[in-house]
Design an enzyme around this catalytic site. Structure first.
Site, short mmCIF file in Angstrom:
data_model
loop_
_atom_site.label_atom_id
_atom_site.label_comp_id
_atom_site.label_asym_id
_atom_site.label_seq_id
_atom_site.Cartn_x
_atom_site.Cartn_y
_atom_site.Cartn_z
N ALA A 111 14.50 -83.37 -20.10
CA ALA A 111 14.32 -84.37 -19.05
C ALA A 111 15.68 -85.01 -18.80
CB ALA A 111 13.32 -85.42 -19.52
N GLU B 68 9.29 -77.82 -23.41
CA GLU B 68 7.91 -78.22 -23.08
C GLU B 68 7.44 -77.52 -21.80
OE1 GLU B 68 9.04 -82.42 -23.53
OE2 GLU B 68 7.23 -82.64 -24.74
N GLY C 190 12.16 -81.47 -22.68
CA GLY C 190 11.29 -81.15 -21.55
C GLY C 190 11.42 -79.70 -21.09
N GLU D 266 14.19 -84.72 -29.16
CA GLU D 266 13.91 -86.10 -28.74
C GLU D 266 14.16 -87.15 -29.82
OE1 GLU D 266 12.13 -83.50 -27.84
OE2 GLU D 266 11.54 -83.69 -25.75
N1 COA Z 1 19.83 -85.08 -19.18
C1 COA Z 1 20.85 -85.41 -18.37
N2 COA Z 1 22.02 -84.73 -18.33
C2 COA Z 1 22.13 -83.67 -19.13
C3 COA Z 1 21.11 -83.27 -20.01
C4 COA Z 1 19.91 -84.02 -20.01
N3 COA Z 1 18.88 -83.70 -20.78
N4 COA Z 1 21.53 -82.17 -20.71
C5 COA Z 1 22.77 -81.91 -20.27
N5 COA Z 1 23.14 -82.81 -19.32
C6 COA Z 1 24.41 -82.88 -18.58
C7 COA Z 1 25.53 -83.46 -19.45
O1 COA Z 1 25.47 -84.88 -19.45
C8 COA Z 1 26.74 -82.90 -18.73
O2 COA Z 1 26.95 -83.65 -17.57
P1 COA Z 1 28.45 -84.12 -17.14
O3 COA Z 1 29.21 -82.82 -16.99
O4 COA Z 1 28.24 -84.85 -15.85
O5 COA Z 1 28.95 -84.96 -18.27
C9 COA Z 1 26.28 -81.52 -18.28
O6 COA Z 1 24.85 -81.57 -18.27
C10 COA Z 1 26.71 -80.41 -19.22
O7 COA Z 1 26.26 -80.71 -20.52
P2 COA Z 1 27.22 -80.80 -21.82
O8 COA Z 1 26.56 -81.71 -22.81
O9 COA Z 1 28.60 -81.14 -21.38
O10 COA Z 1 27.18 -79.29 -22.30
P3 COA Z 1 27.44 -78.77 -23.80
O11 COA Z 1 27.57 -77.29 -23.69
O12 COA Z 1 28.52 -79.54 -24.45
O13 COA Z 1 26.08 -79.11 -24.59
C11 COA Z 1 23.69 -79.26 -24.88
C12 COA Z 1 24.86 -78.49 -24.24
C13 COA Z 1 22.41 -78.65 -24.30
C14 COA Z 1 23.72 -79.09 -26.40
C15 COA Z 1 23.80 -80.76 -24.50
O14 COA Z 1 23.94 -80.85 -23.09
C16 COA Z 1 22.62 -81.59 -24.89
O15 COA Z 1 22.45 -81.93 -26.06
N6 COA Z 1 21.77 -81.98 -23.92
C17 COA Z 1 20.65 -82.89 -24.12
C18 COA Z 1 19.53 -82.17 -24.80
C19 COA Z 1 18.42 -83.14 -25.07
O16 COA Z 1 18.50 -84.03 -25.89
N7 COA Z 1 17.30 -82.94 -24.35
C20 COA Z 1 16.11 -83.72 -24.54
C21 COA Z 1 16.02 -84.79 -23.55
S1 COA Z 1 14.59 -85.81 -23.81
#
Ligand code: COA
Length: 260
Positions: free
Chosen positions: A66, A115, A112, A135
């Site tokens: 999400a 999910e 999400g 989460e």
């Molecule tokens: N919500 C909002 N933005 C998100 C996102 C999310 N769930 N997941 C990734 N993004 C965004 C990042 O903020 C980043 O944006 P920016 O370039 O404007 O800063 C962009 O997507 C790329 O992500 P980034 O984190 O730079 O890539 P990465 O390769 O370093 O890491 C992940 C990849 C998937 C490990 C990392 O993005 C992550 O942990 N995401 C969240 C996962 C999460 O907790 N999801 C559950 C949400 S309830």
């Protein structure tokens, strides 16, 4: 209908729906959830469409969760509403769609995202896919059915471990867990999904819709579980841990949870 966050590609009896926010790793914001609802509804009403494949744009992610930036400042009430509405218009909606939906998991499927893949009728994955429910690392719980569908698919103990550790598993482990049905190279993912969809299309779509209903009915006794998840998800929004967890993600630092 024109969509901003998703693409729809129709080929004969198949529709491929692609979530298209690659720069945000296809994170599910409100607009995308609403567009997906409209698209699935329209495709279900189109009798020529016999199967749907759902995937993410780019090579990195199916859906990374999400959109955290949208809900970081929500209240308890808004948090519960977010989960309830999302479940109603997308996650439960897809699960109960009468047209089969295959998730083609092409990279990260987190929170999400996993999910959503679990709400689809079954899943195939590319070998670079990574799945998890992170989460609790944000001070919240899965709120789109994850606490219910993950144990259904992989068993209670594995689900508990995945949820509590907030860890990710790779595609091979997801296959061993029964979370996905196949793992293939990235370039094989859509061809395999389309092959499975074509096989499905040869069968009676009426009978398939009844089969979906019957299989799902067997899992309906846990309505209380979904309700509890929504309330507990909302409660998290009133905690200091949630404020710290989401702030830390947005500030790109490690969370230091106060434990309250
Ligand atoms: N919500 C909002 N933005 C998100 C996102 C999310 N769930 N997941 C990734 N993004 C965004 C990042 O903020 C980043 O944006 P920016 O370039 O404007 O800063 C962009 O997507 C790329 O992500 P980034 O984190 O730079 O890539 P990465 O390769 O370093 O890491 C992940 C990849 C998937 C490990 C990392 O993005 C992550 O942990 N995401 C969240 C996962 C999460 O907790 N999801 C559950 C949400 S309830």
């Amino acid at each position: 209908m024109r969509y901003k966050n998703i693409l729809i590609d129709k080929k004969d009896s198949l529709a491929v729906v692609t979530i298209n926010r690659p720069d945000k790793l296809n994170a599910l914001n409100k607009a995308t959830i609403s567009e997906l609802h409209k698209a699935f509804k329209a495709l279900e009403d189109e009798s020529a469409i016999k199967a749907i494949v759902l995937t993410g744009s780019g090579e990195k992610a199916f859906v990374a969760g999400a959109d955290i930036s949208e809900f970081a400042n929500f209240s308890v009430k808004e948090g519960a509403k977010l989960a309830a509405k999302g479940q109603e218009i997308l996650f439960d909606f897809v699960e109960n769609l009468s047209t089969p939906v295959i998730a083609a998991v092409n990279g990260f499927a987190l929170g999400g995202g996993l999910e959503l893949a679990m709400a689809c009728h079954f899943r195939v994955a590319s070998d670079n896919a990574r799945m998890g429910l992170p989460e609790v690392s944000l001070g919240v719980i899965p709120g789109y059915g994850g606490t219910q569908r993950l144990p259904q698919l992989v068993g209670k103990g594995r689900a508990m471990e995945l949820i509590m550790t907030a860890g990710m598993i790779d595609a091979q482990k997801a296959l061993n867990y029964g979370l996905v049905n196949y793992v293939v190279a990235g370039e094989e993912l859509l061809p395999l999904s389309e092959k499975l969809a074509a096989k499905i299309s040869n069968n009676s779509s009426v009978a398939i819709s009844y089969a979906i209903k019957a299989v799902n009915a067997g899992f309906k006794s846990n309505a209380k579980g979904y309700k509890t998840e929504i309330e507990a998800f909302g409660d998290c929004f009133g905690t200091a841990d949630f404020k710290e967890g989401t702030s830390a993600f947005l500030e790109k630092r490690k969370a230091d949870f106060p434990g309250t």
